[in-house]
Design a protein around this motif. Structure first.
Motif: not given
Ligand code: SF4
Length: 265
Positions: A81-84, A87, A90, A202, A204, A210, A212, A214, A216
């Motif tokens: 998942h491209n390091n996303y 959430s 998701q 986190e 990334g 970028k 990422y 956990w 917002q």
């Protein structure tokens, strides 16, 4: 002579998350449904207290609890998942680490899956399998059992609550994004090593640089630092607070009722 194979009996399955409700349901149904099969989908990122509680439960139930593992670990799916990070919107972690292992375990068998939604949470919804051979059953709802009843079942069994309930309101991965601010603080305090590992995610990767997170609300350190500098009364749970009130705390959290049924019940 009839060559037809006798139909396979329907399997009765109860998924344990290491949380209070599924544990209470297993205790509640132990003698009512002796053919029950228990399973626990281990994400590989469970809290040590959860694993300890599952062992205790296994002894209490007097039957093995099947440990289900995903085909690959969290890190594999993260890369996919491209390091996303996952959430609430998701939830690839739930699907890959919990739901699919369960569906593989079931295969094409006819199954009744027992779900621990209580009578006092009729609107709770979450990730449940939609395979046609899996029927769901809600004994607590059907029998009108609520939070107080669940507390009583756990206390009378002698098992009580898993130890993490002193600082966290639900089971699930140590890095679960459904955690509230105080729970991240609790993770840092009770499992500094796991907190550091959660932070590692986190960072990334990749050319974009970028980061990422956990939550917002910022990085884990931001969240924890803010919580630690907040007024004292907001940080602590009053000592007089009863078990049942701690359960209620989780219900105040907007996201809690949307968290994985399969992860946290
Ligand atoms: S407990 Fe949280 S992080 Fe773990 S699989 Fe469930 S939703 Fe994802």
């Amino acid at each position: 002579m009839n060559d037809e194979k006798p139909a396979k009996p329907v399997r009765h399955l109860l998924g344990l998350s290491g949380g209070k409700d599924s544990s209470a349901l297993a205790i509640y149904l132990r003698d009512r449904i002796p053919e029950m099969e228990y399973f626990f989908a281990d994400t590989g990122a469970e809290l040590p207290e959860t694993l300890e509680y599952i062992d205790l439960l296994e002894d209490y139930l007097g039957k093995p609890i099947a440990k289900l593992n995903a085909r690959r670990d969290f890190d594999y799916y993260l890369k996919l998942h491209n390091n996303y990070l996952p959430s609430p919107r998701q939830r690839w972690c739930t699907i890959n680490l919990k739901l699919l292992p369960f569906e593989n375990y079931v295969g094409n068998d006819e199954v009744i899956s027992y779900i621990a939604i209580r009578a006092d949470e009729p609107s709770r919804a979450g990730y449940l399998s939609t395979k046609p051979n899996i029927k769901t059953c809600f004994p607590f709802k059907d029998d009108g059992l609520n939070k107080e009843d669940i507390t009583q079942i756990l206390e009378e069994s002698g098992l009580g609550l898993p130890k993490y309930y002193s600082w966290r309101s639900r089971s699930g991965c140590y890095f679960c994004f459904f955690q509230r601010r105080e729970e991240w603080v609790g993770l840092k305090k009770h499992h500094p090593d796991l907190y550091e590992r959660a932070k590692e995610y986190e960072k990334g990767e990749g050319e974009s640089g970028k980061v990422y997170t956990w939550s917002q609300a910022g990085t884990l350190d931001d969240i924890v630092n803010r919580a630690e500098s907040a007024p004292e009364q907001k940080k602590t749970t009053p000592r007089s607070k009863k078990l049942i009130d701690r359960f209620s705390d989780s219900d105040d959290d907007k996201d809690s009722d949307e968290s994985c049924l399969i992860c946290t019940l």
